[in-house]
Design a protein around this motif. Structure first.
Motif: not given
Length: 305
Positions: A116-120
């Motif tokens: 999630r953090i990498e995608i955001a």
């Protein structure tokens, strides 16, 4: 939630929406849509981004923003004209007869949560790069969703135009609003009947004016709806439109309402235009190109077939 259709479906949709918004839901999936989905309630919600409705079981009202992402699934389902221009459609073709038998070596939900953090961060980096490039707007119109066009659609179009998607191994990408701009009506049976009616009437009356009574005469001129014949096209289309209005056999008044309701609505570059009105208030119509404003002459002055 399961898809609900038929009498009372819209009232039930309002109840569900009010309950979801009060409880703070941010995502709504309508599962297994069947046939053609038509919902003025959802169309209004998606356009306005807000809801004002009575809370079930009392006289209090809910008034507020609807920060709700609406998704739907269906097996070869379609959207009517109004919903079609409010949803981005994604078609999945597995190419196999029993897609439920396929196996995957990962769970997409688990992977998305884990990354999630990498995608955001990746999404924000792309938007920042687009803003820093100060690129001119691309694409046609704002699709009725100006904020989404500025933040999301224009960024994706820029990524494609600069070749960055090809460098990333994604290949060429199209306009994410394609299904809104080009395909909003292609699955709508009402729009298909509208186009068939215009095409048939244009051919029957050779481009000159006609009255509702003249169209009614075509209905009684033959029993078979042969869509290779212009008069048959008119009978086929009228039958479909009358059924959608919940009416029985066509009448001159009913046909007049069909024409009035579709006045100036452009489909495939054509539309019904009001050509004039006689001294008794009887309207004459014609099928014209979208850019033709009509003659504006009174009915007695018009050429009759």
């Amino acid at each position: 939630m399961p898809y609900v259709d038929g009498a009372g479906a819209e009232a039930e949709t309002v109840k569900k929406l009010v309950a979801m918004l009060i409880s703070g839901e941010t995502f709504w999936l309508v599962d297994n849509v069947v046939g053609t989905w038509k919902s003025p309630v959802i169309a209004s919600l998606l356009s306005d981004g807000a809801l004002s409705e009575r809370i079930l079981g009392g006289n209090q009202w809910y008034r507020g923003d609807a920060r709700l992402m609406v998704c739907a699934t269906g097996n070869n389902a379609s959207l009517d004209r109004d919903l079609g221009r409010r949803f981005i459609r994604v078609r999945i073709d597995t190419g196999v007869e029993t897609p439920q038998t396929r196996d995957f070596n990962f769970d997409p939900v688990d992977k998305a949560l884990a990354m999630r953090i990498e995608i955001a961060a990746a999404v924000l980096s792309l938007i920042r790069a687009y803003w820093d490039a100060n690129a001119s707007a691309a694409g046609v119109g704002d699709c009725g969703f100006a904020e989404w066009t500025r933040l999301v659609r224009q960024c994706i179009l820029w990524l494609g135009a600069t070749g960055l998607t090809e460098q990333a191994g994604l290949g060429k990408i199209g306009d994410p609003a394609w299904s809104i701009l080009q395909e909003a009506s292609e699955d709508d049976p009402e729009t298909s009947a509208h186009l068939m009616l215009m095409t048939g009437l244009f051919d029957v009356f050779a481009g000159v004016s006609f009255r509702a009574k003249d169209v009614l005469n075509l209905w009684g001129a033959g029993e078979r709806a042969d869509t290779d014949d212009p008069a048959g096209m008119v009978r086929e289309a009228l039958g479909a439109l009358m059924r959608q209005l919940g009416q029985g056999g066509p009448t001159a008044i009913g046909i007049g309402r069909v024409l009035q309701h579709r006045r100036d609505r452009v489909v495939n570059g054509m539309c019904f235009r009001l050509a004039g009105t006689d001294r008794n208030g009887v309207k004459a119509w014609c099928v014209a190109a979208a850019g033709d404003a009509g003659t504006g002459r009174s009915y007695p002055d018009l050429k009759r077939p």
